[in-house]
Design a protein around this motif. Structure first.
Motif, PDB file in Angstrom:
ATOM      1  N   ALA A 149      42.685  40.380  41.632  1.00 28.76           N
ATOM      2  CA  ALA A 149      41.357  39.938  42.061  1.00 28.76           C
ATOM      3  C   ALA A 149      40.761  38.991  41.025  1.00 28.76           C
ATOM      4  O   ALA A 149      40.141  37.978  41.367  1.00 28.76           O
ATOM      5  N   VAL A 150      40.970  39.313  39.737  1.00 29.54           N
ATOM      6  CA  VAL A 150      40.448  38.448  38.673  1.00 29.54           C
ATOM      7  C   VAL A 150      41.106  37.072  38.746  1.00 29.54           C
ATOM      8  O   VAL A 150      40.435  36.039  38.657  1.00 29.54           O
ATOM      9  N   GLU A 151      42.436  37.072  38.930  1.00 25.34           N
ATOM     10  CA  GLU A 151      43.155  35.791  39.038  1.00 25.34           C
ATOM     11  C   GLU A 151      42.555  34.912  40.128  1.00 25.34           C
ATOM     12  O   GLU A 151      42.404  33.707  39.959  1.00 25.34           O
ATOM     13  N   LYS A 152      42.215  35.555  41.243  1.00 26.48           N
ATOM     14  CA  LYS A 152      41.662  34.809  42.365  1.00 26.48           C
ATOM     15  C   LYS A 152      40.286  34.241  41.978  1.00 26.48           C
ATOM     16  O   LYS A 152      39.992  33.073  42.239  1.00 26.48           O
ATOM     17  N   HIS A 153      39.455  35.063  41.321  1.00 23.71           N
ATOM     18  CA  HIS A 153      38.139  34.590  40.884  1.00 23.71           C
ATOM     19  C   HIS A 153      38.279  33.419  39.912  1.00 23.71           C
ATOM     20  O   HIS A 153      37.557  32.433  39.997  1.00 23.71           O
ATOM     21  N   ALA A 194      39.527  42.458  34.096  1.00 26.41           N
ATOM     22  CA  ALA A 194      39.777  43.428  35.175  1.00 26.41           C
ATOM     23  C   ALA A 194      39.301  44.817  34.774  1.00 26.41           C
ATOM     24  O   ALA A 194      38.625  45.492  35.551  1.00 26.41           O
ATOM     25  N   SER A 195      39.608  45.230  33.527  1.00 25.72           N
ATOM     26  CA  SER A 195      39.220  46.592  33.149  1.00 25.72           C
ATOM     27  C   SER A 195      37.714  46.689  32.915  1.00 25.72           C
ATOM     28  O   SER A 195      37.112  47.724  33.171  1.00 25.72           O
ATOM     29  N   THR A 196      37.093  45.594  32.452  1.00 26.23           N
ATOM     30  CA  THR A 196      35.638  45.625  32.260  1.00 26.23           C
ATOM     31  C   THR A 196      34.902  45.729  33.595  1.00 26.23           C
ATOM     32  O   THR A 196      33.890  46.411  33.710  1.00 26.23           O
ATOM     33  N   LEU A 197      35.410  45.009  34.604  1.00 28.61           N
ATOM     34  CA  LEU A 197      34.708  44.958  35.892  1.00 28.61           C
ATOM     35  C   LEU A 197      35.245  45.988  36.887  1.00 28.61           C
ATOM     36  O   LEU A 197      34.777  46.053  38.033  1.00 28.61           O
ATOM     37  N   PHE A 198      36.229  46.798  36.462  1.00 24.12           N
ATOM     38  CA  PHE A 198      36.857  47.790  37.341  1.00 24.12           C
ATOM     39  C   PHE A 198      37.406  47.166  38.616  1.00 24.12           C
ATOM     40  O   PHE A 198      37.150  47.652  39.724  1.00 24.12           O
ATOM     41  N   VAL A 199      38.120  46.041  38.466  1.00 22.78           N
ATOM     42  CA  VAL A 199      38.804  45.452  39.629  1.00 22.78           C
ATOM     43  C   VAL A 199      40.257  45.193  39.230  1.00 22.78           C
ATOM     44  O   VAL A 199      40.611  45.324  38.055  1.00 22.78           O
ATOM     45  N   SER A 200      41.092  44.799  40.185  1.00 25.59           N
ATOM     46  CA  SER A 200      42.509  44.564  39.876  1.00 25.59           C
ATOM     47  C   SER A 200      42.686  43.206  39.193  1.00 25.59           C
ATOM     48  O   SER A 200      41.844  42.309  39.331  1.00 25.59           O
ATOM     49  N   ALA A 201      43.784  43.073  38.430  1.00 26.92           N
ATOM     50  CA  ALA A 201      44.075  41.805  37.762  1.00 26.92           C
ATOM     51  C   ALA A 201      44.256  40.695  38.796  1.00 26.92           C
ATOM     52  O   ALA A 201      43.901  39.544  38.559  1.00 26.92           O
TER      53      ALA A 201
END
Lengths: 221, 196
Positions: free
Chosen positions: A182-186, A173-180
């Motif tokens: 959003a990462v969980e969903k990906h 999340a911090s590398t891609l500048f998105v929320s955790a």
């Protein structure tokens, strides 16, 4: 952090000790081969052992040494440093363990920040894989996985690359500048598209997912 | 035109020389440059203006990045001489690595036996030439089969799904060692590399 070093190249070994000390770590043992390091560490505690792969006992003493250290001290982190980043060795390393373990190119740990980040992630229980190797494996899938990977969105491929480097959801999340979230969903979408289904704990499942995927790419499974 | 026993012996010797050169690159310049990358990290940790974007820091960044490029180029030269994994782990792991690295559509089936520096080196570069020639993204291109067995002291390499024109580069690797390469099917090449 208390670290131990086994490396047969004297120049690299000296450089590593200097950099570890500049980063504020304590070098508790420093040897030119695997066997003397195992002997030293039977009495001296260490948090992470840094191992060259190609060192005595020949031909790939780092791997044998790692197996012995993991048996004797299951909580000790293991960081392999090599002149080559190869999927063959990645598989051998992941057979030794899938936590508290890392594999990086020698010249890529040449800064206090990168070296300390790598050691901290390993001591925290993560896997750390040389980003270039993780990228190569994800971007050049074997034929039968090609369609599966092609079905991933660009963002999902970015996430898979970072997963293959051993990054946590928060790290991604911090590398891609998105929320955790959003990462969980990906991640859920990736598991789904690659046909990797839930069985046990989240960490275990994640490691198994990456491993299964990497193995199947090489036709080793 | 079969090379004599002396020619084959000299060819085998050249493969061992190539492997020795790879070792020298690894133990010499590669180690020196990797150690320099660490020394540079020590300098950087004590450099002025650690948090600022000044000339010192930019200079050290350029230095680090040039060191990494030099090491990458050394790795490529070493791999073209004699892939280290071939020496350390054998033909199976080295060919699987090659397939992974090139993204070739190929299946590797290699017996887990060692056949010596020369036969393994020649067979490896014969396969590499075939994979390079087949490197096109045509959809539906058949999978290349790479099979290695040992029979009567010969390393026997069978390639399937390949262009018959590839017999020539395969023969170029096999012949100097006293081996051969034949078309054994419409898209199949079988080559022999003497192990001794």
């Amino acid at each position: 952090m208390r670290v131990a070093v086994a490396e047969d190249g004297a120049l690299f070994r000296q450089g590593l000790v200097l950099l570890l000390e500049a980063a504020g770590h304590e070098v508790v043992a420093c040897e030119a081969g695997g066997d003397p390091l195992v002997a030293q560490l039977s009495t001296i505690p260490a948090d992470v052992a840094l191992l060259d792969i190609r060192m005595p006992p020949e031909p790939d003493g780092g791997l044998v040494t790692a197996e012995r250290l993991r048996d004797a001290h299951p909580d000790m982190g293991l960081l392999f440093l090599s002149h080559y980043a190869e999927s063959h060795y990645l598989m051998r390393i992941l057979e030794i363990g899938t936590d508290r373990i890392g594999y990086r190119l020698k010249e890529k740990v040449g800064s206090v920040d990168v070296l300390s980040d790598t050691l901290t992630r390993i001591a925290d229980g993560e896997i750390v894989i040389e980003p270039e190797l993780a990228k190569r494996l994800v971007e050049r899938p074997r034929s039968e996985k090609r369609d599966l990977v092609a079905s991933l969105s660009e963002r999902e491929r970015d996430v898979l690359k970072l997963m293959a480097e051993g990054r946590s959801n928060n790290g991604i999340a911090s590398t891609l500048f998105v929320s955790a979230k959003a990462v969980e969903k990906h991640v859920a979408n990736i598991f789904d598209k690659l046909g990797l289904h839930a069985d046990t704990s989240a960490h275990h499942r994640r490691v198994q997912a990456v491993l299964t995927y990497l193995r199947s790419q090489r036709g080793d499974a | 035109m079969t090379p004599g026993r002396d020619d084959a012996r000299r060819s085998a010797e050249r493969w061992r020389d190539r492997q020795t050169l790879e070792r020298r690159l690894h133990d010499g310049p590669a180690q020196r440059l990797s150690a320099l990358a660490l020394r540079l990290g020590v300098l950087r940790a004590g450099a002025p203006g650690r948090n600022g974007d000044d000339a010192w820091r930019r200079g050290l960044d350029v230095f680090q990045s040039e060191l990494e490029s030099a090491l990458q180029e050394l790795r490529e030269v070493a791999g073209a001489l004699y892939p280290p994994l071939l020496d350390e782990a054998g033909l199976g792991p080295a060919l699987r690595e090659l397939v992974t690295a090139t993204g070739a559509v190929a299946r590797v089936d290699v017996a887990d036996v060692r056949c010596g520096t020369a036969a393994e080196g020649a067979a490896y570069f014969a396969v590499a030439a075939c994979l390079a020639a087949a490197d096109d993204p045509t959809p539906g291109r058949p999978e290349i089969g790479i099979r290695v067995r040992v029979e009567n002291d010969d390393l026997v390499l069978t390639l399937t799904g390949v262009d018959p024109d590839q017999r020539r580069p395969v023969l170029d690797e096999a012949a100097p060692l006293g081996g051969c390469a034949e078309l054994t099917g419409p898209a199949e090449i079988t080559a022999r590399f003497p192990c001794a």
